[in-house]
Scaffold this motif. Structure first.
Motif, PDB file in Angstrom:
ATOM      1  N   ASP A 151      46.285  41.353  39.612  1.00  0.00           N
ATOM      2  CA  ASP A 151      44.830  41.253  40.467  1.00  0.00           C
ATOM      3  C   ASP A 151      45.107  41.636  41.977  1.00  0.00           C
ATOM      4  O   ASP A 151      44.748  42.516  42.189  1.00  0.00           O
ATOM      5  CB  ASP A 151      44.170  39.848  40.081  1.00  0.00           C
ATOM      6  CG  ASP A 151      42.947  39.894  40.573  1.00  0.00           C
ATOM      7  OD1 ASP A 151      42.293  40.721  41.533  1.00  0.00           O
ATOM      8  OD2 ASP A 151      42.188  38.650  40.434  1.00  0.00           O
ATOM      9  N   GLU A 199      43.170  34.803  36.083  1.00  0.00           N
ATOM     10  CA  GLU A 199      42.451  36.135  36.131  1.00  0.00           C
ATOM     11  C   GLU A 199      42.410  36.920  34.887  1.00  0.00           C
ATOM     12  O   GLU A 199      41.364  37.889  34.980  1.00  0.00           O
ATOM     13  CB  GLU A 199      43.110  37.091  37.547  1.00  0.00           C
ATOM     14  CG  GLU A 199      43.277  36.162  38.864  1.00  0.00           C
ATOM     15  CD  GLU A 199      41.973  35.897  39.627  1.00  0.00           C
ATOM     16  OE1 GLU A 199      40.918  36.429  39.129  1.00  0.00           O
ATOM     17  OE2 GLU A 199      42.065  35.307  40.650  1.00  0.00           O
ATOM     18  N   HIS A 264      34.709  32.210  40.778  1.00  0.00           N
ATOM     19  CA  HIS A 264      35.181  32.218  42.032  1.00  0.00           C
ATOM     20  C   HIS A 264      34.237  31.604  43.067  1.00  0.00           C
ATOM     21  O   HIS A 264      35.004  31.208  44.155  1.00  0.00           O
ATOM     22  CB  HIS A 264      35.473  33.528  42.518  1.00  0.00           C
ATOM     23  CG  HIS A 264      36.797  34.283  41.707  1.00  0.00           C
ATOM     24  ND1 HIS A 264      37.016  34.408  40.640  1.00  0.00           N
ATOM     25  CD2 HIS A 264      38.051  34.584  42.654  1.00  0.00           C
ATOM     26  CE1 HIS A 264      38.404  34.787  40.370  1.00  0.00           C
ATOM     27  NE2 HIS A 264      38.928  34.952  41.646  1.00  0.00           N
ATOM     28  N   HIS A 280      45.329  29.557  43.781  1.00  0.00           N
ATOM     29  CA  HIS A 280      44.096  30.248  43.492  1.00  0.00           C
ATOM     30  C   HIS A 280      43.774  30.582  42.245  1.00  0.00           C
ATOM     31  O   HIS A 280      42.582  30.046  41.768  1.00  0.00           O
ATOM     32  CB  HIS A 280      44.292  31.680  44.372  1.00  0.00           C
ATOM     33  CG  HIS A 280      43.286  32.709  44.045  1.00  0.00           C
ATOM     34  ND1 HIS A 280      41.894  32.471  44.591  1.00  0.00           N
ATOM     35  CD2 HIS A 280      42.887  33.896  43.053  1.00  0.00           C
ATOM     36  CE1 HIS A 280      41.176  33.468  44.193  1.00  0.00           C
ATOM     37  NE2 HIS A 280      41.603  34.224  43.322  1.00  0.00           N
ATOM     38  N   VAL A 284      40.443  28.883  40.223  1.00  0.00           N
ATOM     39  CA  VAL A 284      39.620  29.916  39.476  1.00  0.00           C
ATOM     40  C   VAL A 284      39.627  29.380  37.799  1.00  0.00           C
ATOM     41  O   VAL A 284      38.368  29.480  37.460  1.00  0.00           O
ATOM     42  CB  VAL A 284      40.099  31.046  39.510  1.00  0.00           C
ATOM     43  CG1 VAL A 284      39.720  32.055  38.449  1.00  0.00           C
ATOM     44  CG2 VAL A 284      40.182  31.803  40.716  1.00  0.00           C
TER      45      VAL A 284
HETATM   46 ZN   LIG Z   1      40.672  35.536  41.909  1.00  0.00          ZN
END
Ligand SMILES: [Zn+2]
Ligand SMILES: NC(=O)c1ccc[n+]([C@@H]2O[C@H](COP(=O)([O-])OP(=O)(O)OC[C@H]3O[C@@H](n4cnc5c(N)ncnc54)[C@H](O)[C@@H]3O)[C@@H](O)[C@H]2O)c1
Length: 378
Positions: A151, A199, A264, A280, A284
């Motif tokens: 990502d 992701e 997000h 992160h 998420v």
């Molecule tokens: Zn992200």
């Protein structure tokens, strides 16, 4: 009145290559990528993530050896500039003038290269620095985490944080090339191996039911980080992100819709509220759980689908609750997200697995009930 109607388009093309041993002199991926810029030798400033460097201390030697083996393509590469790994480098920008000083001192020009070697944070930060110098020095990214390879390191954005606001300052600039070397993943800590899988679940949920089924089927193997399923997951996730950037008609996000940001709006806020204790991808995963719960509670998606999403995330090892949920101000977080996107509120939700849908409003009371439900899982 006089008016001149100015209109032109610019096309971009860059390779995203998956390999191992990218800095082995016999591996020609990097050489071939650089040759797209014409015969060299090309000048390089390497920026390396301190965490990746600690895990692979001979990285500077490998860079030098690669350059020495390909003197027609690369000038000798001096010792890399090391940035602190993780969100720290996006929070504290004291290193930025040093990079620009080096770019000036070493005569790095718009035809030279910055190599950004690291996790999503370092490639974001180094990409930002490269985009500003001379209004843009060519960037080759070597993403070294799962999330960066599937990502953060493959797309057209870079950013740093400002006054505790995620990605507040940044630019849209496609890289010159991306070299995804799976060998880097072997030294990652389990949290960083797992984080990037969020992701993949995200993009599968909004775009590709068959990919979600694949992730669901391999959830235990992904939870163990088995290399085969991990590599398949990374390549397919990257492919879906790249396809979206290429075909959505809005690669530089001029409109309000941001389907790739499913989960997000809450995820970013939870990262901030946790003082970046949450990775992160971990944040998420909670954001995906929250929005999936909301979709099921409001009848947009079945509860069977919601259960399947929770089962997949939890089998992979994600914890779908966090103390930071207690401090989540839903209205403020949605408004921050709206301002960051520009225009009207546009939140991507799910009608079903593989079927993302944009909505323009959120029932705040219902969303609060969903937050409370997630908190009660703790
Ligand atoms: Zn992200
Ligand atoms: N630009 C984009 O489109 C985009 C998209 C998604 C996420 N992001 C950003 O990416 C960031 C998260 O990136 P991340 O998940 O890769 O984490 P990260 O970059 O924060 O890295 C996590 C940790 O792993 C260490 N590390 C990196 N490579 C290593 C290696 N090979 N071996 C051992 N340790 C290593 C780092 O030093 C750091 O401590 C966030 O800031 C997020 O906002 C950007």
């Amino acid at each position: 009145m006089r008016e001149i109607d100015q209109s032109f388009s610019v096309s971009f093309r860059y390779p995203v290559v998956f390999t191992r041993g990218s800095l082995d002199p016999t591996n020609l991926v990097l050489r071939d990528a650089l040759l797209r810029a014409g015969t060299g030798p090309h000048r390089v400033l390497a920026i390396v993530d301190a965490g990746a460097l600690a895990a692979t201390p001979d990285l500077p030697d490998r860079l030098s050896a690669y350059a020495a083996a390909h003197p027609d393509v690369l000038e000798p590469i001096p010792a890399p500039h090391v940035l602190p790994g993780g969100e720290t480098c996006k929070e504290d920008l004291s290193w930025l003038p040093e990079i620009h000083e080096q770019i000036a001192a070493r005569g790095i020009c718009r035809h030279s290269f910055v190599f950004a070697i690291g996790g999503g944070s370092v490639v974001d930060a180094a990409g930002y620095a490269a985009a500003l110098a001379h209004r843009g020095v060519r960037l080759v990214r070597f993403p070294t985490t799962v999330l960066a390879q599937n990502d953060a390191g493959i797309g057209v954005k870079n950013a740093v944080n400002f006054q505790n606001r995620k990605n507040f300052v940044g630019t849209f600039v496609p890289p010159f090339a991306v070299v995804n070397d799976f060998d880097f993943l072997e030294t990652l800590d389990p949290r960083d191996l797992r984080s990037g899988i969020a992701e993949a679940v995200k993009v599968a949920l909004i775009k590709d039911e068959a990919f979600f089924d694949q992730l669901h089927t391999s959830r235990e193997a992904l939870g163990r980080f088995d290399p085969g399923p991990m590599e398949d997951m990374i390549v397919r996730c990257a492919e879906l992100h790249l396809e979206h950037i290429r075909t959505s008609g809005d690669p530089f996000e001029l409109g309000s819709a941001r389907p790739l940001d499913f989960g997000h709006w809450a995820g970013h806020k939870l990262e901030e509220l946790s003082g970046y204790d949450l990775r992160h991808g971990e944040a998420v995963a909670i954001g995906i759980a929250l929005d999936s719960l909301y979709c099921a509670q409001t009848g947009l998606m079945s509860d069977v689908a919601r259960e399947r999403i929770f089962e997949t995330l939890e089998s992979i090892g994600f914890v779908l609750t966090h103390a930071a949920l207690a401090a989540l101000d839903i209205e403020a977080a949605l408004d921050d997200f709206r301002v960051h996107l520009g225009g009207d509120l546009c939140i991507c939700l799910l009608e079903g697995i593989g079927r993302g849908v944009d909505v323009g409003s959120i029932d705040l009371a219902e969303m609060q009930r969903c937050v409370d439900l997630l908190r009660s899982r703790g």
